[in-house]
Design an enzyme around this catalytic site. Structure first.
Site, PDB file in Angstrom:
ATOM      1  N   LYS A   1     -16.275 115.198 -27.074  1.00  0.00           N
ATOM      2  CA  LYS A   1     -16.807 115.003 -25.724  1.00  0.00           C
ATOM      3  C   LYS A   1     -15.905 115.655 -24.683  1.00  0.00           C
ATOM      4  CE  LYS A   1     -18.963 110.441 -26.366  1.00  0.00           C
ATOM      5  NZ  LYS A   1     -20.324 110.790 -25.971  1.00  0.00           N
TER       6      LYS A   1
ATOM      7  N   ASP B   1     -21.344 113.705 -32.411  1.00  0.00           N
ATOM      8  CA  ASP B   1     -21.348 112.758 -31.287  1.00  0.00           C
ATOM      9  C   ASP B   1     -22.588 111.854 -31.327  1.00  0.00           C
ATOM     10  OD1 ASP B   1     -20.448 111.492 -29.061  1.00  0.00           O
ATOM     11  OD2 ASP B   1     -20.968 113.095 -27.643  1.00  0.00           O
TER      12      ASP B   1
ATOM     13  N   ASP C   1     -15.506 106.378 -29.184  1.00  0.00           N
ATOM     14  CA  ASP C   1     -16.366 107.526 -29.487  1.00  0.00           C
ATOM     15  C   ASP C   1     -15.805 108.763 -28.798  1.00  0.00           C
ATOM     16  OD1 ASP C   1     -18.334 109.291 -30.137  1.00  0.00           O
ATOM     17  OD2 ASP C   1     -19.904 108.373 -28.893  1.00  0.00           O
TER      18      ASP C   1
ATOM     19  N   LYS D   1     -24.207  98.118 -32.388  1.00  0.00           N
ATOM     20  CA  LYS D   1     -23.384  99.311 -32.625  1.00  0.00           C
ATOM     21  C   LYS D   1     -21.931  98.999 -32.294  1.00  0.00           C
ATOM     22  CE  LYS D   1     -22.531 103.976 -30.696  1.00  0.00           C
ATOM     23  NZ  LYS D   1     -23.059 105.109 -29.894  1.00  0.00           N
TER      24      LYS D   1
ATOM     25  N   GLU E   1     -23.317 109.633 -33.376  1.00  0.00           N
ATOM     26  CA  GLU E   1     -22.799 108.843 -34.497  1.00  0.00           C
ATOM     27  C   GLU E   1     -23.413 107.451 -34.573  1.00  0.00           C
ATOM     28  OE1 GLU E   1     -21.438 108.967 -31.623  1.00  0.00           O
ATOM     29  OE2 GLU E   1     -21.103 106.846 -31.273  1.00  0.00           O
TER      30      GLU E   1
ATOM     31  N   ARG F   1     -26.410 106.265 -34.344  1.00  0.00           N
ATOM     32  CA  ARG F   1     -27.609 106.113 -35.184  1.00  0.00           C
ATOM     33  C   ARG F   1     -27.244 106.147 -36.673  1.00  0.00           C
ATOM     34  NH1 ARG F   1     -30.213 111.277 -32.363  1.00  0.00           N
ATOM     35  NH2 ARG F   1     -28.860 110.517 -30.696  1.00  0.00           N
TER      36      ARG F   1
HETATM   37  N1  BES Z   1     -21.912 106.676 -27.172  1.00  0.00           N
HETATM   38  C1  BES Z   1     -22.690 107.802 -26.806  1.00  0.00           C
HETATM   39  C2  BES Z   1     -23.756 107.488 -25.765  1.00  0.00           C
HETATM   40  C3  BES Z   1     -23.290 107.027 -24.417  1.00  0.00           C
HETATM   41  C4  BES Z   1     -23.208 107.929 -23.381  1.00  0.00           C
HETATM   42  C5  BES Z   1     -23.000 105.716 -24.185  1.00  0.00           C
HETATM   43  C6  BES Z   1     -22.817 107.502 -22.143  1.00  0.00           C
HETATM   44  C7  BES Z   1     -22.607 105.278 -22.934  1.00  0.00           C
HETATM   45  C8  BES Z   1     -22.530 106.169 -21.908  1.00  0.00           C
HETATM   46  C9  BES Z   1     -23.391 108.381 -28.032  1.00  0.00           C
HETATM   47  O1  BES Z   1     -22.734 108.223 -29.228  1.00  0.00           O
HETATM   48  C10 BES Z   1     -23.548 109.842 -27.799  1.00  0.00           C
HETATM   49  O2  BES Z   1     -22.569 110.484 -27.607  1.00  0.00           O
HETATM   50  N2  BES Z   1     -24.778 110.310 -27.819  1.00  0.00           N
HETATM   51  C11 BES Z   1     -25.051 111.685 -27.598  1.00  0.00           C
HETATM   52  C12 BES Z   1     -26.164 112.059 -28.516  1.00  0.00           C
HETATM   53  C13 BES Z   1     -26.454 113.526 -28.549  1.00  0.00           C
HETATM   54  C14 BES Z   1     -25.301 114.281 -29.156  1.00  0.00           C
HETATM   55  C15 BES Z   1     -27.724 113.727 -29.330  1.00  0.00           C
HETATM   56  C16 BES Z   1     -25.471 111.854 -26.149  1.00  0.00           C
HETATM   57  O3  BES Z   1     -26.092 110.947 -25.607  1.00  0.00           O
HETATM   58  O4  BES Z   1     -25.128 112.860 -25.556  1.00  0.00           O
HETATM   59 ZN    ZN Z   2     -21.435 106.575 -29.328  1.00  0.00          ZN
HETATM   60 ZN    ZN Z   3     -21.333 109.777 -29.578  1.00  0.00          ZN
END
Ligand code: BES
Ligand code: ZN
Ligand code: ZN
Length: 501
Positions: free
Chosen positions: A280, A350, A273, A268, A352, A354
């Protein structure tokens, strides 16, 4: 990075600012390496010996006359001998190297024979000590002015041998440790570089440059090509940013293996992000410059694989995009047709990662007859909540592959723990308007993400998904890593490729 050297010919020939000696608790340091006592006879009457106990991470510096070949010995405690294996040795080497830098020493020597009494095998112990010493000194100073860069690193670490020549296994092991450290440092460097510098385009330049230096093939698909190919899930993530998305493909195919089924590594590469429209909260948002750690890891792994001339064909795919809430950004409720042909409804911008990965997975299987695919991604906060910052999430229905990843990870200090691809959760990914929704409920978030990815993996393709959210970033300093990006996954993937799928 320090040089790794070899000093053969016996203790009389050894010479360095400091010799290092790893000692278990209760053990007599003079017995850990009899040859060192020959190289530094003063050690036998050194008063400081009396107080050294060999406790875990204990450090004592003993001094001889400054004009001697070995004017110092640094003792590092390994703790209880029953537990002193590769993990402890890696850390001891790291502590010792840091201490040498603190003392502004130029060189250090590690007697090979001190590994004889430890568990883990001499070759692995050499590899881990070389790796530990080198990586402990890693720090990111590219954006600091000269007087802010800190104390200089020692120049070299030598392994000392009592034999007249260097045994092949020790030489090869040291080189493996060195390559692993270089690759790890590269991954950390890419991940820590601010996102205004490390854009998808800059990642592509890094890949092109690495390909030239290490003899890899490299193809960068730009936005126009991605559109033509139909990588609309990847494009959707990048469309809110003025930094255009890229899909980088690196290939390593050594002579005689050009037609092999490749091992495919997918990382990835979200260079920042922000969450996009589903933005966020601001706390720790800066860490999201590290949301391309998966891509950084696979790129770095490729350089090590090529340098080692591993006889296997390997392909790395790095879908890269910046997730921003610009005017053109994708929005919750949007539907895109992914590369696979499946339409995907976006619920939360968020989630993204996947999106990028589903296109990369489908692309990999269309383009190559894959021996197996391993993807690595900072994918879900849920994985970090489940496993903490020291254990990576591992998803695979292939028990052999998952068992191997776990075993390798354990050895190299990157533990992974299996989480289930629980098929009943698939129904939560139903969409009213599209073939699939990219997101399930908050509960089981890491599993839901993995289940979504599985929809893009063909029946019969060997596949493992590594969720490194959490493990990718250290919140405090340890001997092996300063706080910041860890490069978690680099070592596991190098060793996995070496072992073959
Ligand atoms: N990049 C984040 C996941 C992440 C969180 C990586 C903390 C490293 C540390 C990912 O893109 C994300 O934001 N995922 C969301 C998914 C949700 C919206 C289903 C998450 O984990 O909150
Ligand atoms: Zn991410
Ligand atoms: Zn994200």
């Amino acid at each position: 990075m320090m040089d790794i050297r070899f000093q053969a010919g016996g203790p009389q020939a050894w010479k360095a600012d400091a010799a290092l000696l790893f000692v278990c608790s209760g053990e007599d340091p003079l017995k850990a390496s009899p040859a060192l006592l020959e190289a530094a006879p003063w050690l036998g009457i050194s008063p400081g010996l009396r107080d050294f106990r060999g406790d875990e991470n204990e450090i004592t510096v003993l001094y001889g006359h400054p004009d001697l070949n070995i004017p110092r010995v640094i003792l590092v405690g390994l703790g209880e001998s029953g537990k002193a294996g590769v993990d402890k040795v890696r850390e001891a080497a790291a502590l010792a190297a840091r201490h040498c830098r603190k003392l502004r020493l130029t060189s250090m020597l590690l007697p090979f024979e001190c590994f004889a009494g430890l568990s883990g095998g001499a070759a692995r112990l050499v590899e881990e000590s070389v790796y530990g010493a080198l990586i402990s000194l890693y720090r990111y100073t590219a954006l600091k002015s000269a007087d802010e860069k800190g104390k200089p690193d020692p120049l070299w670490l030598a392994l000392g041998f009592t034999e007249s020549s260097v045994p092949d296994i020790a030489h090869a092991a040291a080189r493996r440790g060195e390559r692993a450290a270089r690759s790890m440092a590269m991954a950390r460097g890419l991940a820590i570089t601010p996102s205004n510098i490390m854009t998808p385009g800059a990642m592509a330049e890094q890949a092109v440059d690495a390909a030239r230096r290490h003899g890899l093939k490299c193809k960068v698909h730009d936005m126009a090509e991605l559109a033509e190919m139909g990588c609309n899930a990847l494009l959707a993530v990048g469309q809110g940013s003025k930094n255009e998305p890229k899909m980088i493909v690196l290939e390593y195919a050594p002579k005689g293996h050009e037609e092999d089924k490749p091992i495919v590594l997918i990382g990835k590469g979200v260079t920042f992000d922000s969450g996009g429209i589903s933005i966020k909260p601001p706390t720790d948002m800066h860490q999201m410059k590290g949301d391309m750690t998966g891509a950084a890891v696979v790129l770095s792994v490729m350089t090590a694989v090529a340098d080692e001339d591993i006889p296997r064909r390997v392909v790395a795919i790095m879908p890269c995009a910046e997730n921003m809430p610009g005017g053109g950004a994708f929005k919750p409720g949007d539907v895109v047709k992914s590369f696979s042909g499946k339409t995907v409804e976006i619920m939360n911008t968020d989630a993204e990662g996947r999106m990028l990965l589903c296109d990369a997975l489908a692309y990999a299987q269309k383009k190559y007859s894959c021996a197996g695919i391993v993807d690595i991604a900072t994918l879900t906060g849920a994985c970090m909540v489940a496993l903490g910052r020291e254990i990576g999430g591992l998803f695979s229905d292939d028990e052999d592959l998952s068992g191997r990843i776990r075993a390798i990870g354990q050895t190299v200090g990157e533990p992974f723990w299996p989480l289930p691809l629980w098929s009943p959760y698939r129904k939560a990914l139903k969409s009213e308007v599209a073939d699939i929704s990219h997101m399930g409920p908050r509960e089981g978030g890491a599993i839901n993400a993995a289940i979504f990815l599985k929809e893009f993996v063909n029946e019969g393709t060997r596949w493992a998904h590594l969720d490194i959210a959490g493990t990718d970033w250290a919140t405090k300093d340890t001997p092996l890593c300063v706080s910041g990006p860890t490069g978690f996954g680099v070592r596991t993937l190098i060793d996995l490729v070496r072992a073959g799928l």
